[in-house]
Enzyme design. Structure first.
Site, PDB file in Angstrom:
ATOM      1  N   TYR A 139     -11.671 -10.756   2.410  1.00 55.76           N
ATOM      2  CA  TYR A 139     -11.592  -9.294   2.444  1.00 55.76           C
ATOM      3  C   TYR A 139     -12.935  -8.667   2.057  1.00 55.76           C
ATOM      4  CZ  TYR A 139      -9.471  -4.675   1.544  1.00 55.76           C
ATOM      5  OH  TYR A 139      -9.137  -3.340   1.560  1.00 55.76           O
ATOM      6  N   ALA A 140     -13.569  -9.195   1.006  1.00 63.35           N
ATOM      7  CA  ALA A 140     -14.857  -8.664   0.570  1.00 63.35           C
ATOM      8  C   ALA A 140     -15.914  -8.816   1.662  1.00 63.35           C
ATOM      9  CB  ALA A 140     -15.308  -9.375  -0.709  1.00 63.35           C
TER      10      ALA A 140
END
Length: 251
Positions: A152-153
């Site tokens: 996600y990051a």
């Protein structure tokens, strides 16, 4: 001006996307409520229409090239040629790196990055043709790094680079591109995170608020307000920026 313009919001059946769709409708836009399940977006459309707005629920997998093309063609035909795009669709598949599967990685990166790319490519022609457009990509404070969210990051950081490149390429056509990086927002996604951790949501929110300078967690309306500004006529000199809407100067 906005009364004749159409905005496309992805992942708009709930959470931040639904909040953005409602706000843009109040601002005078016709709104395409795009989600994986078109029927899931119909309640948002009904709300908008009940208050005198125009909206259309559209089902599409934003990571599917043909589905995106068909969705944008339908929006252009049934509402009007879209000149505002809010890339909000997203998923999480959280896990520590050593437990994260390749499928977990691919699923998140595909929806966030490929999906935003396909939607933007499909819509930008209408914007450049009109000599006016607004693109807002939903990133996250997780772009700065977040334990258990390598996928996600990376995707959210990638969206920031994508945004800045769009600003460089499309600016001369009257099109701006900006990103919003929300902090802790009260949505089904954060509720699911609390559930995964085995923490009651209210307790989870209180713990988050204690770390936020304004001493509260955010709501979809907080993000919708920021989107409203960035897509406005008056924001034409704001482009290539990442706005952290997180209740303070950092996550």
């Amino acid at each position: 001006m906005t009364s004749t313009r159409t905005a496309v919001v992805t992942g708009a059946a709930r959470g931040i996307g639904a909040g953005v769709a409602r706000r843009l409708a109040r601002d005078g836009f016709a709104v395409a409520v795009v989600d994986l399940d078109g029927a899931a977006g119909q309640p948002v459309v009904d709300e908008i229409e009940a208050t005198g707005g125009r909206a259309l629920a559209v089902g599409a997998d934003v990571a599917d090239e043909q589905a995106v093309r068909a969705a944008v063609d339908r929006i252009a035909g049934e509402l009007a040629e879209p000149t505002v795009l809010v890339n909000n669709a997203g998923i999480t598949r959280d896990n520590l790196l050593f437990k994260m599967t390749a499928d977990d990685w691919d699923a998140v990166v595909t929806v966030h990055l490929r999906g935003s790319f396909l939607m933007t490519r499909a819509v930008q022609g209408y914007m450049t043709g009109a000599g006016w457009g607004r693109i807002v990509n939903l990133s996250s404070t997780s772009a700065l790094g977040n334990r258990g969210q390598a996928n996600y990051a990376a995707a959210e950081a990638g969206l920031q680079g994508f945004t800045k490149t769009l600003a460089l390429e499309l600016g001369k056509f009257g099109v701006t591109a900006n990103a919003i990086a929300p902090g802790f927002i009260e949505t089904e996604m954060t509720a699911a995170t609390a559930a995964r951790l085995g923490v009651p949501f209210e307790e989870f929110k209180r713990a988050a608020a204690a770390q936020i300078p304004v001493a509260r967690t955010g709501t979809p309306e907080d993000i919708a307000h920021a989107v409203s500004f960035l897509v406005s006529e008056g924001a034409g000199f704001v482009s290539g920026q990442v706005l952290y809407v997180a209740g303070g100067p950092k996550a």
